[in-house]
Design a protein around this motif. Structure first.
Motif, short mmCIF file in Angstrom:
data_model
loop_
_atom_site.label_atom_id
_atom_site.label_comp_id
_atom_site.label_asym_id
_atom_site.label_seq_id
_atom_site.Cartn_x
_atom_site.Cartn_y
_atom_site.Cartn_z
N TYR A 1 0.81 -1.22 0.00
CA TYR A 1 0.00 0.00 0.00
C TYR A 1 0.84 1.28 0.00
O TYR A 1 0.32 2.37 -0.12
N PHE B 1 0.11 3.15 -3.09
CA PHE B 1 -1.31 3.45 -3.39
C PHE B 1 -1.47 4.94 -3.72
O PHE B 1 -1.04 5.81 -2.96
N TYR C 1 -6.81 5.99 -7.96
CA TYR C 1 -7.91 5.12 -7.50
C TYR C 1 -9.26 5.77 -7.74
O TYR C 1 -10.21 5.14 -8.23
N ARG D 1 -17.55 4.10 -14.50
CA ARG D 1 -18.09 3.42 -13.32
C ARG D 1 -18.98 4.32 -12.47
O ARG D 1 -19.88 3.85 -11.80
N ILE E 1 -23.69 0.57 -11.57
CA ILE E 1 -23.06 0.13 -10.31
C ILE E 1 -23.29 1.14 -9.20
O ILE E 1 -23.74 0.81 -8.10
N GLY F 1 -12.12 2.11 6.93
CA GLY F 1 -11.38 2.04 5.67
C GLY F 1 -12.02 2.90 4.60
O GLY F 1 -12.30 2.44 3.50
N ASP G 1 -8.94 5.78 7.85
CA ASP G 1 -8.19 5.02 6.84
C ASP G 1 -6.78 4.73 7.33
O ASP G 1 -6.26 5.42 8.21
N TYR G 2 -6.22 3.71 6.70
CA TYR G 2 -4.88 3.22 7.07
C TYR G 2 -3.80 4.16 6.56
O TYR G 2 -2.75 4.31 7.18
N ASN H 1 -4.74 9.01 2.11
CA ASN H 1 -6.21 8.97 2.01
C ASN H 1 -6.86 9.88 3.03
O ASN H 1 -7.84 10.58 2.72
N HIS I 1 -6.40 -5.20 11.13
CA HIS I 1 -5.71 -6.41 11.59
C HIS I 1 -5.29 -6.32 13.05
O HIS I 1 -4.69 -7.25 13.59
N PHE J 1 -15.45 -1.81 0.43
CA PHE J 1 -14.31 -2.33 -0.33
C PHE J 1 -13.01 -2.36 0.46
O PHE J 1 -11.94 -2.18 -0.09
N CYS K 1 -7.44 -5.70 1.89
CA CYS K 1 -6.20 -5.59 2.69
C CYS K 1 -6.00 -6.82 3.57
O CYS K 1 -5.25 -6.77 4.54
N ALA L 1 -16.17 -6.32 -2.74
CA ALA L 1 -15.95 -6.88 -4.07
C ALA L 1 -16.06 -8.40 -4.01
O ALA L 1 -15.56 -9.02 -3.06
N TYR M 1 -6.44 -5.16 -7.75
CA TYR M 1 -6.91 -3.90 -8.31
C TYR M 1 -5.73 -2.95 -8.41
O TYR M 1 -4.70 -3.13 -7.74
N ASP N 1 -9.23 -3.83 -12.37
CA ASP N 1 -9.34 -4.90 -11.37
C ASP N 1 -9.98 -6.10 -12.06
O ASP N 1 -10.32 -6.01 -13.26
N ILE O 1 -20.44 -7.24 -6.83
CA ILE O 1 -20.37 -6.44 -5.61
C ILE O 1 -21.44 -6.95 -4.65
O ILE O 1 -22.55 -7.30 -5.08
N1 JIL Z 1 -4.61 -2.77 7.63
C1 JIL Z 1 -5.57 -1.99 7.10
N2 JIL Z 1 -6.65 -1.63 7.85
C2 JIL Z 1 -7.62 -0.85 7.33
N3 JIL Z 1 -7.60 -0.36 6.06
C3 JIL Z 1 -6.53 -0.70 5.31
C4 JIL Z 1 -5.49 -1.51 5.77
N4 JIL Z 1 -4.58 -1.66 4.76
C5 JIL Z 1 -5.03 -0.94 3.72
N5 JIL Z 1 -6.23 -0.36 4.04
C6 JIL Z 1 -7.06 0.50 3.19
O1 JIL Z 1 -7.87 -0.31 2.35
C7 JIL Z 1 -8.00 0.34 1.08
C8 JIL Z 1 -9.46 0.53 0.73
S1 JIL Z 1 -9.61 0.92 -0.99
C9 JIL Z 1 -10.06 -0.69 -1.46
C10 JIL Z 1 -10.29 -0.85 -2.91
N6 JIL Z 1 -11.05 -2.04 -3.21
C11 JIL Z 1 -10.94 -2.53 -4.55
C12 JIL Z 1 -11.66 -1.75 -5.63
C13 JIL Z 1 -12.89 -1.06 -5.15
C14 JIL Z 1 -13.95 -0.94 -6.23
C15 JIL Z 1 -14.76 0.21 -6.36
C16 JIL Z 1 -15.75 0.28 -7.36
C17 JIL Z 1 -15.91 -0.81 -8.21
N7 JIL Z 1 -16.92 -0.78 -9.23
O2 JIL Z 1 -17.09 -1.80 -9.92
O3 JIL Z 1 -17.59 0.28 -9.37
C18 JIL Z 1 -15.11 -1.95 -8.09
C19 JIL Z 1 -14.14 -2.00 -7.09
C20 JIL Z 1 -13.25 -3.18 -6.91
N8 JIL Z 1 -11.90 -2.66 -6.73
C21 JIL Z 1 -7.26 1.68 1.17
O4 JIL Z 1 -8.13 2.72 1.61
C22 JIL Z 1 -6.23 1.37 2.26
O5 JIL Z 1 -5.77 2.52 2.94
#
Ligand code: JIL
Length: 266
Positions: free
Chosen positions: A11, A14, A19, A28, A37, A63, A85-86, A90, A144, A165, A170, A199, A205, A250, A255
């Protein structure tokens, strides 16, 4: 390096802007068709919140990423909203929008659409201002950790969680995914609500230079994970991604939307 540390390392690259461009502008982010969607996601959230059961003092978004759309219906029913957020990048993106800073992402089409769903003829800027004033904090989260928000909030103190999502994106494997779900559920009061979007069957992704691994989950896996986490499913809906929306950022196939409640006794 553990598998969770490897996710954290991935990440580092990222890119919030990339994104947002991949997922939250057309194609989208299409508001011209109710079958799109984004219209489906916003309608699910609107209809669940319109039932009047989801309300209270504290709403926490787990998140958040750089996005705010996931809160547009739920926040109205709570005194205080906390975003998390992590990644600092972000949290900075969210603060730019909350403070109306130049260069902040334009969420106006999302506000316009939800105001239309609510049917009160409210100007979208009024709703935007209300959300900006209701968000009290933007804080770090790590799903985690057994206390995902550190000491910021006591276990069992949250009336409603929203998460969009995040968990599958993660968690390096299903064991970590399950434990992360149980970690976030500890924040909820008994009978607390959980509005969860994720997802289905996604394995990666893109977000700029970053290529993030995702643990593929199915409807059955999500339902069983909620049962193991002692949550009762009130609603479970799925959306199949049409070929036109498979745009190379991705490999998501669908969803899920869940409205769940934490068991009274746990
Ligand atoms: N340890 C952790 N704890 C909490 N959050 C954490 C941690 N590590 C990373 N993160 C946090 O998690 C992340 C969240 S962004 C996740 C993206 N998900 C995938 C994306 C989403 C999406 C959106 C829209 C559509 N669509 O079809 O319209 C499809 C899709 C499918 N692909 C990011 O914010 C990071 O900062």
């Amino acid at each position: 390096m553990s598998s969770i540390q490897a996710v954290a390392e991935s990440y580092r690259l990222f890119n919030p802007r990339a994104y947002l461009q991949n997922n939250y502008v057309p194609p989208r982010a299409d508001f011209t068709s109710d079958d799109s969607i984004m219209c489906w996601k916003l309608r699910r959230l609107h209809e669940a919140c319109a039932k009047g059961e989801i309300k209270g003092r504290i709403l926490v978004d787990i998140g958040s990423g750089p996005t705010i759309y996931q809160l547009l219906s739920a926040f109205e029913h709570f005194q205080e909203t906390i975003m998390t957020d992590y990644l600092e990048v972000n949290r900075q993106e969210l603060k730019m929008w909350l403070n109306n800073q130049p260069g902040a992402f334009d969420w106006s089409p999302y506000f316009e659409h939800v105001c239309k769903l609510e049917g009160k003829g409210e100007p979208w800027k009024d709703k935007q201002k209300r959300l900006q004033t209701r968000v009290s904090r933007v804080i770090p989260v790590d799903i985690h950790k057994s206390s995902p928000l550190g000491g910021e909030l006591a276990p069992g103190s949250v009336d409603c969680l929203v998460s969009s999502f995040c968990l599958e994106a993660c968690s390096p494997n299903l064991e970590a995914f399950q434990k992360a779900l149980e970690n976030v559920v500890t924040l909820l009061k008994p009978q607390g609500h959980f509005l969860w979007i994720g997802a289905l069957e996604e394995s990666y992704y893109l977000a700029g230079e970053a290529r993030l691994s995702v643990v593929p989950v199915t409807e059955d896996i999500v339902k069983k994970a909620l049962c193991t986490a002692k949550c009762v499913v009130r609603e479970f809906s799925t959306y199949v991604i049409p070929p036109s929306m498979k745009v190379g950022v991705d490999d998501v196939t669908g969803i899920f939307f869940v409205w769940a409640q934490k068991n009274a006794s746990k």
